[in-house]
Motif scaffolding. Structure first.
Motif, PDB file in Angstrom:
ATOM      1  N   THR A   1      -3.409   0.457  -3.099  1.00 56.40           N
ATOM      2  CA  THR A   1      -2.856  -0.878  -2.872  1.00 56.40           C
ATOM      3  C   THR A   1      -2.535  -1.530  -4.199  1.00 56.40           C
ATOM      4  O   THR A   1      -3.402  -1.616  -5.085  1.00 56.40           O
ATOM      5  CB  THR A   1      -3.823  -1.757  -2.076  1.00 56.40           C
ATOM      6  OG1 THR A   1      -4.029  -1.172  -0.781  1.00 56.40           O
ATOM      7  CG2 THR A   1      -3.270  -3.164  -1.894  1.00 56.40           C
TER       8      THR A   1
ATOM      9  N   TYR B   1      -6.661   5.338 -10.680  1.00 55.66           N
ATOM     10  CA  TYR B   1      -7.932   5.584 -10.022  1.00 55.66           C
ATOM     11  C   TYR B   1      -8.037   7.072  -9.705  1.00 55.66           C
ATOM     12  O   TYR B   1      -7.031   7.750  -9.555  1.00 55.66           O
ATOM     13  CB  TYR B   1      -8.031   4.816  -8.693  1.00 55.66           C
ATOM     14  CG  TYR B   1      -8.635   3.437  -8.762  1.00 55.66           C
ATOM     15  CD1 TYR B   1      -7.816   2.318  -8.811  1.00 55.66           C
ATOM     16  CD2 TYR B   1     -10.016   3.263  -8.735  1.00 55.66           C
ATOM     17  CE1 TYR B   1      -8.372   1.033  -8.864  1.00 55.66           C
ATOM     18  CE2 TYR B   1     -10.573   1.984  -8.786  1.00 55.66           C
ATOM     19  CZ  TYR B   1      -9.748   0.880  -8.847  1.00 55.66           C
ATOM     20  OH  TYR B   1     -10.295  -0.378  -8.887  1.00 55.66           O
TER      21      TYR B   1
ATOM     22  N   SER C   1     -10.734   9.913  -7.325  1.00 57.56           N
ATOM     23  CA  SER C   1     -11.843  10.065  -6.385  1.00 57.56           C
ATOM     24  C   SER C   1     -12.243  11.529  -6.347  1.00 57.56           C
ATOM     25  O   SER C   1     -11.405  12.397  -6.153  1.00 57.56           O
ATOM     26  CB  SER C   1     -11.416   9.606  -4.992  1.00 57.56           C
ATOM     27  OG  SER C   1     -12.336   9.999  -4.014  1.00 57.56           O
TER      28      SER C   1
ATOM     29  N   ASN D   1     -15.482   8.489   0.058  1.00 58.52           N
ATOM     30  CA  ASN D   1     -16.252   7.249  -0.104  1.00 58.52           C
ATOM     31  C   ASN D   1     -16.728   7.013  -1.530  1.00 58.52           C
ATOM     32  O   ASN D   1     -17.697   6.257  -1.746  1.00 58.52           O
ATOM     33  CB  ASN D   1     -17.456   7.220   0.854  1.00 58.52           C
ATOM     34  CG  ASN D   1     -17.026   7.112   2.300  1.00 58.52           C
ATOM     35  OD1 ASN D   1     -16.062   6.414   2.621  1.00 58.52           O
ATOM     36  ND2 ASN D   1     -17.720   7.810   3.177  1.00 58.52           N
ATOM     37  N   ASP D   2     -16.076   7.647  -2.484  1.00 60.55           N
ATOM     38  CA  ASP D   2     -16.414   7.428  -3.897  1.00 60.55           C
ATOM     39  C   ASP D   2     -15.145   7.480  -4.717  1.00 60.55           C
ATOM     40  O   ASP D   2     -14.284   8.347  -4.503  1.00 60.55           O
ATOM     41  CB  ASP D   2     -17.398   8.488  -4.387  1.00 60.55           C
ATOM     42  CG  ASP D   2     -17.855   8.195  -5.798  1.00 60.55           C
ATOM     43  OD1 ASP D   2     -18.323   7.071  -6.066  1.00 60.55           O
ATOM     44  OD2 ASP D   2     -17.722   9.090  -6.652  1.00 60.55           O
TER      45      ASP D   2
ATOM     46  N   PHE E   1      -5.780   9.100   0.387  1.00 57.26           N
ATOM     47  CA  PHE E   1      -6.211   8.300  -0.764  1.00 57.26           C
ATOM     48  C   PHE E   1      -5.153   7.213  -1.006  1.00 57.26           C
ATOM     49  O   PHE E   1      -4.386   7.264  -1.963  1.00 57.26           O
ATOM     50  CB  PHE E   1      -6.374   9.196  -1.988  1.00 57.26           C
ATOM     51  CG  PHE E   1      -7.058   8.545  -3.169  1.00 57.26           C
ATOM     52  CD1 PHE E   1      -6.627   8.820  -4.466  1.00 57.26           C
ATOM     53  CD2 PHE E   1      -8.142   7.706  -3.007  1.00 57.26           C
ATOM     54  CE1 PHE E   1      -7.264   8.258  -5.566  1.00 57.26           C
ATOM     55  CE2 PHE E   1      -8.798   7.139  -4.090  1.00 57.26           C
ATOM     56  CZ  PHE E   1      -8.350   7.416  -5.377  1.00 57.26           C
TER      57      PHE E   1
ATOM     58  N   SER F   1      -6.172  -1.333  -6.065  1.00 53.90           N
ATOM     59  CA  SER F   1      -7.376  -0.964  -5.331  1.00 53.90           C
ATOM     60  C   SER F   1      -7.101   0.296  -4.531  1.00 53.90           C
ATOM     61  O   SER F   1      -5.951   0.606  -4.209  1.00 53.90           O
ATOM     62  CB  SER F   1      -7.834  -2.100  -4.406  1.00 53.90           C
ATOM     63  OG  SER F   1      -6.887  -2.319  -3.384  1.00 53.90           O
ATOM     64  N   VAL F   2      -8.169   1.035  -4.231  1.00 51.14           N
ATOM     65  CA  VAL F   2      -8.043   2.280  -3.468  1.00 51.14           C
ATOM     66  C   VAL F   2      -9.161   2.367  -2.445  1.00 51.14           C
ATOM     67  O   VAL F   2     -10.132   1.617  -2.491  1.00 51.14           O
ATOM     68  CB  VAL F   2      -8.100   3.527  -4.377  1.00 51.14           C
ATOM     69  CG1 VAL F   2      -6.904   3.596  -5.307  1.00 51.14           C
ATOM     70  CG2 VAL F   2      -9.412   3.559  -5.156  1.00 51.14           C
ATOM     71  N   SER F   3      -9.008   3.315  -1.536  1.00 54.49           N
ATOM     72  CA  SER F   3     -10.075   3.663  -0.603  1.00 54.49           C
ATOM     73  C   SER F   3     -10.024   5.163  -0.388  1.00 54.49           C
ATOM     74  O   SER F   3      -8.980   5.787  -0.566  1.00 54.49           O
ATOM     75  CB  SER F   3      -9.925   2.919   0.726  1.00 54.49           C
ATOM     76  OG  SER F   3      -8.714   3.301   1.374  1.00 54.49           O
ATOM     77  N   ARG F   4     -11.158   5.741  -0.003  1.00 55.13           N
ATOM     78  CA  ARG F   4     -11.209   7.174   0.277  1.00 55.13           C
ATOM     79  C   ARG F   4     -12.139   7.377   1.470  1.00 55.13           C
ATOM     80  O   ARG F   4     -13.254   7.861   1.361  1.00 55.13           O
ATOM     81  CB  ARG F   4     -11.720   7.947  -0.943  1.00 55.13           C
ATOM     82  CG  ARG F   4     -11.646   9.463  -0.751  1.00 55.13           C
ATOM     83  CD  ARG F   4     -10.332  10.046  -1.100  1.00 55.13           C
ATOM     84  NE  ARG F   4     -10.176  11.437  -0.803  1.00 55.13           N
ATOM     85  CZ  ARG F   4     -10.598  12.458  -1.569  1.00 55.13           C
ATOM     86  NH1 ARG F   4     -11.272  12.193  -2.687  1.00 55.13           N
ATOM     87  NH2 ARG F   4     -10.357  13.694  -1.221  1.00 55.13           N
ATOM     88  N   GLU F   5     -11.604   7.017   2.626  1.00 59.12           N
ATOM     89  CA  GLU F   5     -12.377   7.134   3.867  1.00 59.12           C
ATOM     90  C   GLU F   5     -12.301   8.530   4.455  1.00 59.12           C
ATOM     91  O   GLU F   5     -13.176   8.937   5.240  1.00 59.12           O
ATOM     92  CB  GLU F   5     -11.905   6.087   4.858  1.00 59.12           C
ATOM     93  CG  GLU F   5     -12.103   4.649   4.374  1.00 59.12           C
ATOM     94  CD  GLU F   5     -11.551   3.631   5.358  1.00 59.12           C
ATOM     95  OE1 GLU F   5     -11.014   4.041   6.407  1.00 59.12           O
ATOM     96  OE2 GLU F   5     -11.659   2.430   5.070  1.00 59.12           O
TER      97      GLU F   5
ATOM     98  N   THR G   1       0.835  -1.198   0.000  1.00 53.51           N
ATOM     99  CA  THR G   1       0.000   0.000   0.000  1.00 53.51           C
ATOM    100  C   THR G   1       0.868   1.245   0.000  1.00 53.51           C
ATOM    101  O   THR G   1       1.765   1.388   0.825  1.00 53.51           O
ATOM    102  CB  THR G   1      -0.927   0.025   1.233  1.00 53.51           C
ATOM    103  OG1 THR G   1      -1.808  -1.109   1.160  1.00 53.51           O
ATOM    104  CG2 THR G   1      -1.763   1.300   1.251  1.00 53.51           C
TER     105      THR G   1
END
Lengths: 111, 113
Positions: free
Chosen positions: B77, B47, B49, B53-54, B74, B65-69, B20
């Motif tokens: 991985t 990716y 954002s 969360n989007d 941002f 893969s990504v996340s945006r909490e 990550t």
């Protein structure tokens, strides 16, 4: 499929002369164009930009020209200085959120 | 002193391991992006954002893969499914849909052995 193209990998210019860097694009929906300055293994630094509704934007020694009919833009640096030596990357914005980048042109300004 | 930070600058991993990459910004920007740079190629979008969360896939999302909490963060991985993970990774941010310029972090050089 490269939507933004910089066909000249490198350019050498004498100090004090004009540097002209060129960029071509294929997508007529691009609405904003940008030039970045980049050094190896570093992130690009924003230099100058132009909206698709304009044909020229000037900022000090840097001027960007846009020819929409030819889908061509250029960056002029006058006068060129040794500190301008870097890779110059052209970018175009699509729908306000996605950007497409050229491969860059390496500029060397010779003292 | 606002900006975008990426850590670490250099990262080594063994083949088959997930890794990550971190990206943090304190510019209060809504939009964040991940790009990959390979020799002789322009930056390619992995990716992006636009809000928390989007996120949306870019041109080369497979194996990532990504996340945006949080608005400020941002992370990306790089999974074992990515066939050629060795590259220079750049994170960027932008004000939002009305913003014109992206601002970039310093980048992370990932080498998979």
């Amino acid at each position: 499929d490269q939507q933004v193209k910089q066909n000249s990998p490198s350019l050498s210019v004498q100090e004090g002369r004009i540097s002209i860097l060129n960029c071509d694009y294929t997508n007529s929906m691009f609405d904003y164009f940008l030039w970045y300055k980049k050094y190896p293994a570093e992130g690009p630094t924003f230099l100058i930009s132009i909206s698709s509704i304009k044909d020229k934007n000037e900022d000090g020694r840097f001027t960007v020209f846009l020819n929409k009919s030819a889908k061509h833009l250029s960056l002029h640096i006058v006068p060129s200085q040794p500190g301008d030596s870097a890779v110059y990357v052209c970018a175009a914005r699509y729908t306000g959120n996605q950007f497409y980048f050229g491969t860059g042109t390496s500029l060397t300004v010779i003292p | 002193d606002g900006g975008i930070t990426q850590s670490p600058k250099y990262l080594f991993r063994k083949e088959g391991q997930n890794v990550t990459l971190s990206c943090e910004q304190n510019l209060n920007h809504d939009a964040m992006y991940w790009y990959r740079q390979d020799p002789g190629q322009g930056l390619r979008l992995i990716y992006y954002s636009q809000i928390v969360n989007d996120f949306q896939k870019g041109d080369i999302a497979e194996g990532y893969s990504v996340s945006r909490e949080k608005k400020e963060s941002f992370p990306l991985t790089v999974t074992s499914a990515q066939k050629n993970p060795t590259a220079f990774y750049l994170c960027a941010s932008k004000v939002g849909s009305g913003g014109n310029e992206q601002f970039f972090g310093p980048g992370t050089r990932l080498t998979v052995l």
